[in-house]
Design a protein around this motif. Structure first.
Motif, PDB file in Angstrom:
ATOM      1  N   UNK A 185     -11.794  -6.426   0.978  1.00 17.55           N
ATOM      2  CA  UNK A 185     -12.602  -5.974   2.486  1.00 17.55           C
ATOM      3  C   UNK A 185     -11.275  -4.866   3.018  1.00 17.55           C
ATOM      4  N   UNK A 186     -11.106  -4.364   3.733  1.00 20.02           N
ATOM      5  CA  UNK A 186     -10.341  -3.619   4.746  1.00 20.02           C
ATOM      6  C   UNK A 186      -8.903  -4.070   5.171  1.00 20.02           C
ATOM      7  N   UNK A 187      -8.120  -5.201   4.589  1.00 23.45           N
ATOM      8  CA  UNK A 187      -7.143  -6.051   5.020  1.00 23.45           C
ATOM      9  C   UNK A 187      -6.528  -6.024   3.605  1.00 23.45           C
ATOM     10  N   UNK A 188      -5.026  -6.753   4.119  1.00 17.01           N
ATOM     11  CA  UNK A 188      -3.898  -6.487   3.418  1.00 17.01           C
ATOM     12  C   UNK A 188      -4.244  -8.592   2.932  1.00 17.01           C
TER      13      UNK A 188
ATOM     14  N   UNK B 269      -4.588   1.780  -6.977  1.00 17.51           N
ATOM     15  CA  UNK B 269      -4.034   1.704  -8.317  1.00 17.51           C
ATOM     16  C   UNK B 269      -3.972  -0.027  -8.214  1.00 17.51           C
ATOM     17  N   UNK B 270      -3.284  -0.225  -9.561  1.00 16.73           N
ATOM     18  CA  UNK B 270      -2.759  -1.260  -9.899  1.00 16.73           C
ATOM     19  C   UNK B 270      -1.143  -1.406 -10.572  1.00 16.73           C
ATOM     20  N   UNK B 271      -0.356  -2.140  -9.684  1.00 21.88           N
ATOM     21  CA  UNK B 271       0.909  -2.023 -10.541  1.00 21.88           C
ATOM     22  C   UNK B 271       1.377  -3.323 -10.855  1.00 21.88           C
TER      23      UNK B 271
ATOM     24  N   UNK C 256      -8.199   2.842   0.692  1.00 21.41           N
ATOM     25  CA  UNK C 256      -7.816   2.864  -0.451  1.00 21.41           C
ATOM     26  C   UNK C 256      -7.210   1.432  -0.822  1.00 21.41           C
ATOM     27  N   UNK C 257      -7.207   1.049  -1.975  1.00 20.61           N
ATOM     28  CA  UNK C 257      -6.322  -0.197  -2.595  1.00 20.61           C
ATOM     29  C   UNK C 257      -5.173  -0.558  -3.633  1.00 20.61           C
ATOM     30  N   UNK C 258      -4.421  -1.353  -2.869  1.00 16.05           N
ATOM     31  CA  UNK C 258      -3.578  -1.260  -4.401  1.00 16.05           C
ATOM     32  C   UNK C 258      -3.217  -2.607  -4.300  1.00 16.05           C
ATOM     33  N   UNK C 259      -3.447  -3.175  -6.067  1.00 16.20           N
ATOM     34  CA  UNK C 259      -3.348  -4.208  -6.194  1.00 16.20           C
ATOM     35  C   UNK C 259      -2.029  -3.973  -6.398  1.00 16.20           C
ATOM     36  N   UNK C 260      -1.641  -5.543  -6.636  1.00 16.96           N
ATOM     37  CA  UNK C 260       0.313  -5.819  -6.642  1.00 16.96           C
ATOM     38  C   UNK C 260      -0.305  -6.828  -7.585  1.00 16.96           C
TER      39      UNK C 260
ATOM     40  N   UNK D 179      -0.866   2.419   8.853  1.00 25.38           N
ATOM     41  CA  UNK D 179      -2.094   3.725   9.056  1.00 25.38           C
ATOM     42  C   UNK D 179      -2.540   4.734   8.652  1.00 25.38           C
ATOM     43  N   UNK D 180      -2.437   4.183   7.240  1.00 28.12           N
ATOM     44  CA  UNK D 180      -2.435   5.662   6.158  1.00 28.12           C
ATOM     45  C   UNK D 180      -4.312   5.312   6.185  1.00 28.12           C
ATOM     46  N   UNK D 181      -4.139   4.161   5.561  1.00 24.31           N
ATOM     47  CA  UNK D 181      -6.075   3.509   4.854  1.00 24.31           C
ATOM     48  C   UNK D 181      -5.520   3.003   4.324  1.00 24.31           C
ATOM     49  N   UNK D 182      -4.924   2.503   3.184  1.00 20.73           N
ATOM     50  CA  UNK D 182      -4.074   2.166   2.383  1.00 20.73           C
ATOM     51  C   UNK D 182      -3.758   0.057   2.611  1.00 20.73           C
ATOM     52  N   UNK D 183      -4.738  -0.563   1.772  1.00 22.38           N
ATOM     53  CA  UNK D 183      -4.648  -1.699   1.637  1.00 22.38           C
ATOM     54  C   UNK D 183      -4.263  -2.619   0.841  1.00 22.38           C
TER      55      UNK D 183
END
Length: 539
Positions: A47-50, A80-82, A223-227, A251-255
């Motif tokens: 979902x679009x949520x941190x 992206x995955x870090x 977009x999604x960033x997995x850490x 406010x970029x749409x990145x979660x």
């Protein structure tokens, strides 16, 4: 069909080894046999949520991230995955810079037909930012800058020049007035200190712009960033790293989806201003733990997961384990810890083969099954390695204190009659330093939470405690045969854990001595009866 034979054990162990840890090389296989711990978890994580994804090591956080990532990519969403294990032990802000460089490298956009100019510009901007960040990374933590300012001013001068010759229409000796101008320069110098984090702050708008442009190319405009394994960032630095990432993603749409061991995460600290991402406000917690309190769910998940690994061999968990061993496996893992279940199955197979060899039944066509005794012997052999792994590698600077607390708890269980359980007052668990150590030992899978309860003696009426089971390797064979209640089967069995003498505190030695003196004087409380027998170890 439906049985495991000695001739197949080698191939089974290979499958178990490959299933023990999810990474890029095994992502496709993990995706195909993925079992959802609870319904809706994968959808919620997408979902679009941190999200702050918490759980003990081995509960499947990385696997879940791999699965969600693959599903999002199939839908055309930028991901992206870090992996933070790559940056273990780095200082702040270097760890943040390395995260940003890795992130920019992974999200580098491909050049699309029909979008040559925009895509090329975005790629150039991304690479330029990465070069700037890499240059900052190589610099010392602070730089001394010099500033020189120059100020110029015009200077005018006037004088009279005596020519000493007659001038036309004038008298001899007349004087000629003349003027001239010049420029003087004034300079001043000053020095100031510039920190790395200040230079990073200057780059934040540019990073946010690149992320925003990337999102515009993604399906559904997000977009999604997995850490993953965020607990490898030093505890005191975690809020600062998340604070910056939250700033550039806003406010970029990145979660952001941040995964790690719950007790080793610190996403937020109060202050003026506050630092980090505040749970329930900026970021939602998504707990992945299923403890012994939900024994049935844990057993269902673990066995379904193992059945997926063993599918090609046409054998299921109930066919591989005896009934007693099935329950013992869940207890040994402390709930739904998938990695422990897989590695323990592998170790228990070793013990089963050793048992068969001693009995002279080790033949290629012989059927292999895992008994409760095999599980317990495997658990005992894993203990030293497990302690070293959990405490030395994962606990960081807290390792000495946690090791001391763990040893003290083990002493308490032995001195109390080789008990398998300890109770801890809720107020101590949440409000004391040693209570925090108990929580960390739980995250490190040396203590296994069951649920809260009130001890069954008048002096403890209304005082809540939390019941834990100690790691199964600490439980003596005699106790396994005669003293572990089936607490997951109902209230009557769970009530057998509500024993006041099982309440642990650092002063337990003094309390025990006091109780012994009181009993000698005839003042002690009556001791609850021993739990009824449960497990009989198979031969």
């Amino acid at each position: 069909m439906g049985e495991l034979f000695v001739r197949d054990v080698g191939a089974v162990r290979k499958a178990l080894a490959e299933a023990a840890r999810a990474d890029e090389s095994s992502a496709d296989r993990v995706y195909e046999r993925f079992i959802e711990l609870r319904p809706g978890v994968t959808d919620k994580l997408a979902a679009r949520r941190h999200h702050l994804l918490t759980g003990r090591r081995g509960t499947g956080k990385s696997t879940l991230l791999h699965v969600v990532r693959k599903r999002l990519q199939a839908d055309g969403i930028a991901v992206a995955t870090v992996d933070m294990e790559r940056f273990k032990g780095r200082e702040f802000p270097d760890v943040l810079i390395e995260i940003l460089v890795a992130l920019l490298d992974e999200i580098a956009p491909p050049i699309r037909v029909g979008h040559l100019y925009k895509d090329t510009r975005l790629k150039v901007d991304s690479k330029r930012l990465a070069r700037k960040l890499s240059a900052i990374l190589e610099d010392p933590q602070s730089l001394i800058r010099k500033v020189e300012r120059r100020a110029a001013r015009d200077v005018k001068a006037q004088g009279r020049l005596s020519l000493g010759i007659p001038l036309e229409g004038g008298n001899a000796g007349a004087r000629l007035a003349a003027g001239r101008s010049s420029t003087s320069t004034h300079s001043s110098e000053a020095e100031f200190e510039e920190l790395k984090i200040e230079r990073l702050q200057q780059l934040a708008p540019q990073i946010a712009h690149v992320l925003s442009q990337l999102v515009k190319r993604s399906a559904d405009q997000h977009a999604i960033i997995f850490i993953d394994d965020y607990y490898f960032v030093r505890l005191q630095d975690q809020p600062h790293v998340l604070d910056y990432l939250h700033q550039v993603c806003k406010s970029t749409g990145v979660w952001l989806k941040v995964g790690g061991v719950g007790s080793r995460l610190r996403p937020f600290v109060e202050g003026n201003p506050p630092i980090g991402m505040q749970p329930t406000q900026d970021i939602d917690r998504l707990a992945l733990d299923v403890t012994l309190d939900d024994f049935a769910t844990a057993q269902r998940f673990l066995e379904d997961m193992l059945d997926g690994v063993l599918a090609e061999f046409k054998v299921t968990s109930p066919q591989l384990f005896t009934d007693t061993a099935r329950a013992r496996m869940v207890l040994a893992c402390g709930g739904a810890v998938a990695r422990d279940y897989i590695t323990l199955t592998d170790a228990a197979l070793d013990e089963a083969i050793e048992r068969m060899s001693k009995a002279g039944t080790y033949k290629d066509a012989a059927r292999v099954n895992i008994q409760a005794g095999d599980v317990h012997r495997a658990v005992r052999k894993r203990l030293n390695t497990k302690e070293e792994e959990e405490l030395s590698l994962d606990a960081g600077t807290d390792a000495p204190a946690l090791s001391s607390r763990w040893r003290d708890i083990c002493d308490f269980t032995r001195e109390s009659g080789d008990i398998a359980f300890v109770l801890v007052k809720q107020s101590d668990l949440e409000g004391s330093g040693w209570g925090k150590e108990i929580q960390q030992l739980e995250s490190l899978r040396l203590l296994h939470r069951i649920k809260d309860t009130v001890p069954n003696t008048p002096n403890w009426r209304g005082i809540k405690t939390m019941a834990f089971m100690v790691d199964l390797a600490q439980v003596a064979d005699q106790r396994l045969r005669t003293g572990i209640p089936e607490f997951w089967k109902g209230t009557a069995e769970f009530d057998k854990l509500r024993r006041a003498e099982w309440v642990y505190s650092p002063e337990w030695r003094d309390h025990q001595a006091s109780n012994l003196r009181a009993q000698r004087d005839g003042l002690g409380e009556s001791v609850a009866t021993e739990p009824s027998p449960l497990f009989d170890l198979e031969p």
